[in-house]
Design an enzyme around this catalytic site. Structure first.
Site, PDB file in Angstrom:
ATOM      1  N   LYS A   1       0.881  -1.177   0.000  1.00  0.00           N
ATOM      2  CA  LYS A   1       0.000   0.000   0.000  1.00  0.00           C
ATOM      3  C   LYS A   1       0.915   1.223   0.000  1.00  0.00           C
ATOM      4  CE  LYS A   1      -3.080   3.194   0.972  1.00  0.00           C
ATOM      5  NZ  LYS A   1      -2.082   4.282   1.132  1.00  0.00           N
TER       6      LYS A   1
ATOM      7  N   GLY B   1       3.994   4.188  10.542  1.00  0.00           N
ATOM      8  CA  GLY B   1       3.104   5.337  10.541  1.00  0.00           C
ATOM      9  C   GLY B   1       2.723   5.744  11.947  1.00  0.00           C
ATOM     10  N   SER B   2       1.547   6.301  12.089  1.00  0.00           N
ATOM     11  CA  SER B   2       1.124   6.874  13.358  1.00  0.00           C
ATOM     12  C   SER B   2       0.749   5.795  14.369  1.00  0.00           C
ATOM     13  CB  SER B   2      -0.072   7.802  13.149  1.00  0.00           C
ATOM     14  OG  SER B   2      -1.245   7.053  12.864  1.00  0.00           O
TER      15      SER B   2
ATOM     16  N   VAL C   1      -3.090   4.687  14.163  1.00  0.00           N
ATOM     17  CA  VAL C   1      -3.394   3.685  13.130  1.00  0.00           C
ATOM     18  C   VAL C   1      -2.770   2.343  13.506  1.00  0.00           C
ATOM     19  CG1 VAL C   1      -3.065   3.062  10.709  1.00  0.00           C
ATOM     20  CG2 VAL C   1      -3.635   5.417  11.336  1.00  0.00           C
ATOM     21  N   GLY C   2      -1.569   2.377  14.087  1.00  0.00           N
ATOM     22  CA  GLY C   2      -0.923   1.134  14.504  1.00  0.00           C
ATOM     23  C   GLY C   2      -1.757   0.369  15.513  1.00  0.00           C
TER      24      GLY C   2
ATOM     25  N   GLU D   1       6.042  -0.036  13.314  1.00  0.00           N
ATOM     26  CA  GLU D   1       7.061   0.974  13.612  1.00  0.00           C
ATOM     27  C   GLU D   1       6.337   2.305  13.608  1.00  0.00           C
ATOM     28  OE1 GLU D   1       9.190   3.918  13.508  1.00  0.00           O
ATOM     29  OE2 GLU D   1       9.817   3.382  11.490  1.00  0.00           O
TER      30      GLU D   1
ATOM     31  N   CYS E   1      10.248   9.696  12.071  1.00  0.00           N
ATOM     32  CA  CYS E   1       9.807   9.129  13.341  1.00  0.00           C
ATOM     33  C   CYS E   1      10.930   9.206  14.364  1.00  0.00           C
ATOM     34  CB  CYS E   1       9.345   7.691  13.150  1.00  0.00           C
ATOM     35  SG  CYS E   1      10.577   6.611  12.391  1.00  0.00           S
TER      36      CYS E   1
ATOM     37  N   GLN F   1      -0.788  18.675   6.598  1.00  0.00           N
ATOM     38  CA  GLN F   1       0.279  18.552   7.586  1.00  0.00           C
ATOM     39  C   GLN F   1       0.822  19.930   7.965  1.00  0.00           C
ATOM     40  OE1 GLN F   1       1.105  16.070   9.272  1.00  0.00           O
ATOM     41  NE2 GLN F   1       3.128  16.512  10.110  1.00  0.00           N
TER      42      GLN F   1
ATOM     43  N   GLU G   1       3.897  14.155  18.919  1.00  0.00           N
ATOM     44  CA  GLU G   1       4.704  14.129  17.703  1.00  0.00           C
ATOM     45  C   GLU G   1       4.048  15.022  16.650  1.00  0.00           C
ATOM     46  OE1 GLU G   1       6.835  10.709  14.987  1.00  0.00           O
ATOM     47  OE2 GLU G   1       4.674  10.540  15.281  1.00  0.00           O
TER      48      GLU G   1
END
Length: 488
Positions: free
Chosen positions: A177, A230-231, A234-235, A252, A286, A331, A385
């Site tokens: 993706k 990613g964030s 979402v993780g 991660e 990150c 962003q 973050e």
């Protein structure tokens, strides 16, 4: 939009594939906000088609020996080297990186790819001893099946290489993706892989949004392993949804990484690394060093040097520039809102704090390198973050105070300390709650053979890359056999 606006389709079963509903997303150039291309807005059905192609290719690909798989991956590496300039230009345009940064990212991706292509000859098992006479036992690594890889746009080709090469060398097939803000680089990589001899269906790309495209990949029971960068929010959702069906999951996630400056540090070197940690790649890491914890004895001297350094950095996309824009308008606006809120919590803007006003940058998604002091450790910007070129400064009394503040976060990805005292350095590195601890360096800098990942809200305990990535993308099987004892 004009009729000649480029379109970026999916890549399924070795060829371009249009979205079934002819739905497209607009992708804008982050440097000037002009329409750059239109990107396939993939549906769940599009994703399911890519998964089906990967499933059909799995049996053949998994039967290749690891050595043969590694040889094919080495041909992909050769293709990446031949087309390195094209890859770099694509990254520079899509993400707004200055050309030297884009070129450096391509070099890093090639190193990653070379390392895991070599794993085809090192996909080791272990010989084990047994308490039973005549019993011999060993382990082998076998592929999981279909790997669903979800990557962000901050370092697009590096992220693709980071996940794709270990997944493929272990014998899995891939549905990637792509990040909706860096779609073209994923399509280009798919074409390079095909030209290198990778069988059709082994590597597939679906474009589009996290919902529905990413969600369909996570939810499909045919996908045996999910790797996501990613964030944290979402993780957590991925862990919940894919975890219900016991899929292998590698996460991660975010970080709010501390950068400690001791009273014996080389301040010029500390400023150099602090600036790179906070502002390189427009702060879109990150592993960005977004919290700088400075001993009071040197706080003012360090602060003043860092502000001078930040003010010297040049924004733009030419080779003379230090950092480019953030990836999209959304962003940029979120970062500016976070800075404004920090002011209400007592933050003092020492430099930056706004979008640049110069005509050549005014239409892009730029943020001036921003240094803020005066915030409490509990302030939102001290904890959240922001994924932009924004750093907060915090004075500390001593090393114990620095460690306590460094660990006062839900995250635990990376950390750095600057000191001339090796005892101080190792004391801190052993105790800081982070998956990576650097001494007299920045908070970033993972290499292909080094495991990367974090504690707490920064991940779920997996590590990529390094040989530890093989544990994500393979199953470990123990095989034992008993020899006959009556031969003599």
């Amino acid at each position: 939009m004009t009729n000649n606006t480029p379109r970026v389709p999916n890549w399924v079963n070795g060829c371009e594939s249009l979205p079934e509903n002819d739905a497209w997303l607009d992708k804008f150039n982050p440097h000037n906000s002009e329409l750059l291309c239109r990107v396939a807005d993939s549906s769940a059905a599009d994703v399911q088609g890519a998964i089906a192609a990967a499933g059909e290719a799995f049996l053949t690909w998994s039967e290749f020996t690891p050595v043969r798989r590694g040889q094919i991956l080495a041909e992909i590496v050769a293709g990446m080297k031949r087309r390195a300039d094209e890859l770099g230009e694509c990254i520079a345009v899509e993400t707004g990186k200055p050309p030297q940064d884009a070129k450096g990212e391509v070099g890093g991706a090639i190193l990653q790819a070379e390392y895991f292509a070599g794993e085809g000859m090192r996909l080791y098992g272990r010989s084990l001893t047994s308490g039973t006479p005549g019993k011999y036992s060993h382990t082998v690594r076998q592929p999981r099946g279909i790997a669903g890889l979800i990557v962000p746009a901050n370092t697009p080709i590096a992220n693709i290489a980071w996940k794709t090469f270990p997944a493929l060398v272990c014998g899995n097939t891939v549905v990637l993706k792509a990040a909706e803000d860096s779609p073209q680089i994923a399509l280009l990589f798919g074409k390079i892989a095909k030209e290198a001899g990778l069988p059709d269906g082994v590597f597939n790309v679906v474009q589009g949004r996290g919902q529905p495209a990413g969600a369909a990949l996570v939810e499909d029971p045919r996908v045996a392993v999910i790797s996501f960068t990613g964030s944290t929010g979402v993780g957590r959702w991925i862990a919940e949804v894919a975890g219900k069906r016991l899929a292998r999951i590698s996460l991660e996630l975010g970080g709010k990484n501390p950068f400690v400056v001791c009273d014996d540090a080389d301040l010029d070197q500390a400023v150099h690394w602090a600036s790179l940690s906070a502002f390189s790649n427009a702060g879109q890491r990150c592993a960005a060093g977004s919290r700088i914890l400075v001993f009071r004895e040197v706080y003012e001297a360090f602060r003043d040097k860092l502000v001078v350094k930040a003010q010297s950095l040049k924004l733009g996309v030419s080779a003379s520039c230090d950092l480019g824009p953030v990836i999209n308008k959304r962003q940029q606006q979120a970062i500016l809102a976070a800075i404004d809120y920090a002011k209400t919590e007592g933050g003092r803007i020492l430099c930056g704090g706004a979008a640049p006003s110069s005509p050549e940058l005014a239409n892009g998604y730029y943020i001036q390198p921003t240094v803020i002091e005066g915030l409490q450790p509990s302030a939102e910007l001290s904890c959240k973050e922001v994924f932009g070129p924004v750093v907060t400064l915090h004075p500390v009394d001593d090393l114990a105070d620095a460690l306590a503040l460094a660990n006062a976060t839900e995250y635990g990805l990376t950390a750095a300390i600057h000191t001339r005292n090796v005892d101080r350095a190792m004391w801190f590195a052993q105790r800081v709650r982070a998956g990576v601890a650097n001494i007299n360096l920045g908070t970033f800098g993972s290499e292909p053979h080094m495991p990367f990942g974090g504690f707490g809200a920064s991940g779920n305990g997996t590590r990529e890359p390094g040989v530890e990535a093989l544990d994500v993308y393979s199953e470990l099987k123990n095989i034992s056999f008993l020899t006959r004892s009556n031969l003599i």
